[in-house]
Scaffold this motif. Structure first.
Motif, mmCIF file in Angstrom:
data_model
loop_
_atom_site.group_PDB
_atom_site.id
_atom_site.type_symbol
_atom_site.label_atom_id
_atom_site.label_comp_id
_atom_site.label_asym_id
_atom_site.label_seq_id
_atom_site.Cartn_x
_atom_site.Cartn_y
_atom_site.Cartn_z
ATOM 1 N N ASN A 86 0.652 -0.964 -2.676
ATOM 2 C CA ASN A 86 1.726 -0.067 -2.266
ATOM 3 C C ASN A 86 1.590 1.302 -2.922
ATOM 4 O OD1 ASN A 86 5.041 0.616 -2.944
ATOM 5 N ND2 ASN A 86 4.371 0.344 -0.830
ATOM 6 N N LEU A 87 1.220 1.326 -4.196
ATOM 7 C CA LEU A 87 1.043 2.607 -4.882
ATOM 8 C C LEU A 87 -0.172 3.354 -4.348
ATOM 9 C CD1 LEU A 87 1.933 1.568 -8.531
ATOM 10 C CD2 LEU A 87 3.312 2.913 -6.950
ATOM 11 N N ARG A 88 -1.233 2.622 -4.006
ATOM 12 C CA ARG A 88 -2.376 3.276 -3.366
ATOM 13 C C ARG A 88 -1.960 3.888 -2.034
ATOM 14 N NH1 ARG A 88 -5.115 -1.290 -5.407
ATOM 15 N NH2 ARG A 88 -4.988 -2.334 -3.384
ATOM 16 N N ASP A 89 -1.038 3.225 -1.367
ATOM 17 C CA ASP A 89 -0.541 3.740 -0.093
ATOM 18 C C ASP A 89 0.199 5.061 -0.282
ATOM 19 O OD1 ASP A 89 -0.488 2.493 2.733
ATOM 20 O OD2 ASP A 89 1.502 3.369 2.540
ATOM 21 N N MET A 93 0.316 8.483 1.978
ATOM 22 C CA MET A 93 1.565 9.066 2.452
ATOM 23 C C MET A 93 1.478 10.589 2.488
ATOM 24 S SD MET A 93 5.444 8.432 1.024
ATOM 25 C CE MET A 93 4.993 8.803 -0.673
ATOM 26 N N LEU A 94 0.875 11.183 1.459
ATOM 27 C CA LEU A 94 0.766 12.639 1.418
ATOM 28 C C LEU A 94 -0.102 13.165 2.549
ATOM 29 C CD1 LEU A 94 1.142 15.412 0.120
ATOM 30 C CD2 LEU A 94 -0.768 14.877 -1.422
ATOM 31 N N PHE A 138 8.403 4.277 6.082
ATOM 32 C CA PHE A 138 7.039 3.909 5.760
ATOM 33 C C PHE A 138 6.274 5.178 5.382
ATOM 34 C CE2 PHE A 138 8.525 0.417 8.276
ATOM 35 C CZ PHE A 138 7.886 -0.702 7.743
ATOM 36 N N SER A 139 5.095 5.007 4.770
ATOM 37 C CA SER A 139 4.322 6.171 4.345
ATOM 38 C C SER A 139 3.964 7.075 5.510
ATOM 39 C CB SER A 139 3.048 5.711 3.624
ATOM 40 O OG SER A 139 2.245 4.920 4.479
ATOM 41 N N GLN A 292 3.030 -0.891 3.058
ATOM 42 C CA GLN A 292 3.152 0.472 3.565
ATOM 43 C C GLN A 292 4.588 0.997 3.494
ATOM 44 O OE1 GLN A 292 1.274 0.709 7.482
ATOM 45 N NE2 GLN A 292 -0.346 -0.689 6.814
ATOM 46 N N TYR A 293 5.501 0.180 2.992
ATOM 47 C CA TYR A 293 6.909 0.560 2.912
ATOM 48 C C TYR A 293 7.170 1.365 1.638
ATOM 49 C CZ TYR A 293 11.996 0.157 3.222
ATOM 50 O OH TYR A 293 13.331 0.432 3.317
ATOM 51 N N LEU A 294 8.204 2.186 1.642
ATOM 52 C CA LEU A 294 8.518 3.053 0.516
ATOM 53 C C LEU A 294 9.320 2.273 -0.535
ATOM 54 C CD1 LEU A 294 8.051 6.035 -0.331
ATOM 55 C CD2 LEU A 294 10.347 6.519 0.521
#
Length: 311
Positions: A86-89, A93-94, A138-139, A292-294
């Motif tokens: 999730n953190l890699r995602d 996101m950016l 999501f991202s 992929q969720y925030l």
């Protein structure tokens, strides 16, 4: 056909003041990322994601707590792997935000995407009904909306929260005016209702803790979560249909977008029951692409009376 772009907001000289220079630097970086071809953009996102795993310590704690609350049946090792993914995602996101926000139409058309359920929007439009397109954070949230407009050929408006920096706010509105039919602030209820009554399609995500009075506690992954009741009220006041909007990034790149059939018998007489139905739909979205969720958002910051804080 794609909606005619709205006029851009007027530029004011005050936006060039020194206090806005950090925002302009950030905007310049985002603009550069938007020029990178999609495959290379994903690789850049992967590098940024590797840094995010090591640097986002406070957000890591929040995401870890959310995963602990929402996936209690998983082992600690399984949740740790989900957390790292999730953190890699967050790096993706950016770059996905940059592409969705400032990418050219040509660049957007090159992004691989499949879209299911367009017939639900077409059927609503043929019947003169507005649609409240309900999604989640999501991202790739911004990019998914743009893909629906430019690949799906849909006229879509959006609902958003005003950015704290005036320069960033101007740039966001200007960018979105190129592809969104309209943009409504979250407090523009009357204008949103008029748009929906006119047969418009309004896209928004009601899955964050807004800490306002128009919220009720309903389950999200079995945990009471303060959830805004706007979905119920917008549907009640406008007579629109509520269509769940699913989207996820595919392994290796590209996206799958899915519009489900409108929620049956919505809205009902019970605002709490309706809000719980919306949360249940969002939970299904998250289960399809949980990494992929925030999860970095403090979704359970507000607690029912008497319950202890969770963060």
């Amino acid at each position: 056909m794609v909606a005619t772009p709205r006029p851009s907001p007027p530029f004011r000289a005050a936006l060039l003041a020194p206090r806005h220079w950090p925002a302009w630097l950030g905007l310049g970086l985002i603009r550069l990322l938007a020029c990178v071809p999609y495959p290379a953009l994903l690789r850049i996102g992967g590098v940024l994601g590797a840094l995010a795993v090591r640097l986002l310590r406070s957000r890591r704690r929040i995401a870890a707590r959310n995963l602990e609350l929402c996936f209690p049946d998983l082992s600690a090792a399984e949740r740790r792997r989900m957390l790292d993914a999730n953190l890699r995602d967050a790096g993706l996101m950016l770059v996905e935000f940059a592409l969705g926000w400032l990418g050219t139409s040509r660049a957007i058309r090159r992004v691989p995407v499949t879209i299911e359920g367009i017939e639900h929007l077409e059927r609503a439009r043929a019947g003169g009904r507005g649609v409240l397109l309900t999604g989640a954070h999501f991202s790739h949230l911004e990019l998914a909306g743009r893909l629906l407009v430019e690949h799906g050929g849909q006229r879509v408006a959006g609902m958003y929260r005003v950015h704290g920096d005036a320069a960033f706010e101007w740039a966001i509105r200007r960018a979105r005016a190129r592809y969104a039919e309209q943009m409504f602030r979250k407090d523009e209820l009357r204008a949103s209702v008029r748009y929906l009554r006119g047969g418009g399609c309004l896209w928004y995500a009601p899955d964050q803790d807004m800490r306002g009075k128009d919220a009720v506690f309903v389950p999200f992954f079995g945990v009471p979560a303060a959830t805004i009741t706007a979905t119920h009220h917008l549907a009640r006041l406008s007579g629109c249909l509520v269509v769940p909007f699913f989207h996820r990034r595919l392994e290796g790149g590209g996206y799958a977008l899915r519009l489900e059939a409108p929620l049956d018998d919505f809205p009902g007489d019970d605002v709490v029951a309706d809000t719980a139905r919306v949360n249940a739909a969002i939970e299904r979205m998250v289960r399809e692409a949980p990494t992929q969720y925030l999860w970095m958002h403090q979704r359970f910051k507000s607690r029912p009376t008497g319950e202890p804080r969770v963060y």
